[in-house]
Design a protein around this motif. Structure first.
Motif, PDB file in Angstrom:
ATOM      1  N   ARG A 101      57.998 -49.362 -14.805  1.00  0.00           N
ATOM      2  CA  ARG A 101      60.259 -49.372 -15.268  1.00  0.00           C
ATOM      3  C   ARG A 101      59.320 -47.235 -15.285  1.00  0.00           C
ATOM      4  NH1 ARG A 101      59.189 -53.044 -18.685  1.00  0.00           N
ATOM      5  NH2 ARG A 101      60.423 -55.093 -17.454  1.00  0.00           N
ATOM      6  N   GLU A 143      58.044 -46.713 -21.840  1.00  0.00           N
ATOM      7  CA  GLU A 143      58.106 -47.805 -20.971  1.00  0.00           C
ATOM      8  C   GLU A 143      59.359 -46.783 -19.570  1.00  0.00           C
ATOM      9  OE1 GLU A 143      60.531 -52.242 -20.709  1.00  0.00           O
ATOM     10  OE2 GLU A 143      61.133 -50.050 -22.118  1.00  0.00           O
ATOM     11  N   ARG A 144      59.828 -45.860 -20.686  1.00  0.00           N
ATOM     12  CA  ARG A 144      61.189 -45.263 -19.800  1.00  0.00           C
ATOM     13  C   ARG A 144      61.087 -43.867 -19.262  1.00  0.00           C
ATOM     14  NH1 ARG A 144      63.974 -49.443 -17.328  1.00  0.00           N
ATOM     15  NH2 ARG A 144      64.010 -51.583 -18.346  1.00  0.00           N
ATOM     16  N   ASP A 168      65.066 -55.262 -16.033  1.00  0.00           N
ATOM     17  CA  ASP A 168      65.511 -55.129 -14.583  1.00  0.00           C
ATOM     18  C   ASP A 168      66.239 -55.575 -13.915  1.00  0.00           C
ATOM     19  OD1 ASP A 168      62.781 -52.595 -14.455  1.00  0.00           O
ATOM     20  OD2 ASP A 168      61.707 -54.601 -14.560  1.00  0.00           O
TER      21      ASP A 168
END
Length: 348
Positions: free
Chosen positions: A207, A26-27, A240
């Protein structure tokens, strides 16, 4: 319930953190020793006002030793003067062709100085995954390489069938939703399911890639349930916030969003401006491969072959670090006719 996990990889010339969401990356947070420490989200300090652009309601400010930053001017801020001081925090780091953006904190006192450095990779991981320590070692390296593969990809499968294509441009990022094999007798229901799944997958992918600004979804089907889709978008992109905005669905079946930019796109590290593989990134892949082969065959003499640009980056940035870990038992052979992304590492 969604589950997030953290991974921390400390390699030669890089520290990389990964956050996964239900097993998918995800990141991705990356730090190289050559990074500009004053060009990162979260840096705080007292900056000098270099120029005021009243027509654009902005000022250009700079921390000592730092790049110029754009400081948006607001009516509730005190009047600034060129040469004066202001306390700021970097809200968005610079990216290709774009200056970083600062946030006003207060009038500046004393002399220009850096008051607080940017969060470390470990601190960023703890911010997003508060429970437990990050996984390290081979598990972390696997997570890093899976994340990088997703960042370089364009097409992403949707659960239940269909896919999305995520493609950034200078102006915006488009997310094209394709129904694929999901379409059945009830095409309207299939389209609704695909669009909902697309919002979930796109939120994670955007992301991961570090993409923000204007996002345009090209939805499938007709007669969309606008309230349900916009509510789902707000929920999927809530991590976000602050700053997420969701527009309505147009008569052409598109939905627009705005997502804050807080860091340069990760692709800026992995690729050059022309879209080719970045030799500096590939040199780090070479260092990883040498370490992996060195652990698998302790004491063996290792040979690496790569493009000349990669060999040059490896020699200038990484060779001594790999030697500290493995000893001087490897040789890197530059191949003048190889593409940048081709690597070979072998023992013997």
């Amino acid at each position: 319930m969604s589950e997030r996990r953290a991974y921390l990889y400390k390699g030669v010339g890089e520290t990389v953190g990964v956050v996964t969401l239900d097993g998918r990356p995800e990141r991705l947070f990356v730090s190289w020793p050559t990074d500009d420490v004053l060009d990162a989200e979260g840096v705080r300090g007292v900056a000098r006002v270099k120029k005021i652009e009243k027509a654009f309601a902005s000022a250009f400010v700079a921390l000592p030793g730092g790049q110029d930053l754009i400081l948006p001017l607001r009516p509730d801020m005190p009047a600034l003067v060129e040469g004066g001081l202001v306390e700021i925090e970097i809200k968005t780091a610079s990216r290709r062709g774009k200056s970083g953006v600062a946030r006003f904190i207060a009038e500046g006192q004393g002399e220009p100085s850096v008051l607080e450095a940017a969060p470390t990779i470990e601190e960023r991981l703890r911010h997003h995954v508060k429970a437990g320590s990050p996984s390290t070692g081979d598990k972390a390296l696997l997570a890093v390489e899976e994340a990088e593969a997703d960042i370089l990809a364009t097409i992403f499968a949707l659960p239940g069938g269909g896919d999305i294509a995520v493609e950034p441009t200078r102006a915006l990022t488009s997310v094209d939703v394709d129904l694929g094999a999901r379409e059945g007798a009830d095409s309207k229901r299939a389209a609704r399911q695909a669009n909902m799944a697309a919002l979930s997958v796109a939120a994670r992918v955007l992301r991961l890639k570090g993409l923000g600004g204007i996002i345009v979804f090209d939805l499938v089907g007709r007669g969309h349930d606008a309230p349900a889709l916009t509510t789902a978008a707000r929920n999927m992109f809530s991590p976000d916030n602050p700053g997420v905005g969701v527009g309505g669905i147009s008569k052409f079946g598109t939905m627009e969003m705005i997502v804050p930019r807080r860091a340069p796109p990760i692709l800026d590290r992995l690729l050059t401006e022309t879209g080719a593989s970045n030799p500096r990134y590939v040199a780090r892949r070479l260092a990883r491969a040498l370490e992996r082969e060195g652990r698998a065959d302790p004491g063996a003499r290792l040979t690496a072959r790569c493009a000349a640009a990669v060999a040059e980056s490896f020699a200038s940035e990484l060779e001594s670090g790999v030697a500290d870990r493995l000893g001087r038992r490897f040789a890197v052979e530059a191949q003048s006719d190889w593409p940048v992304d081709r690597l070979e590492v072998f023992a013997g």
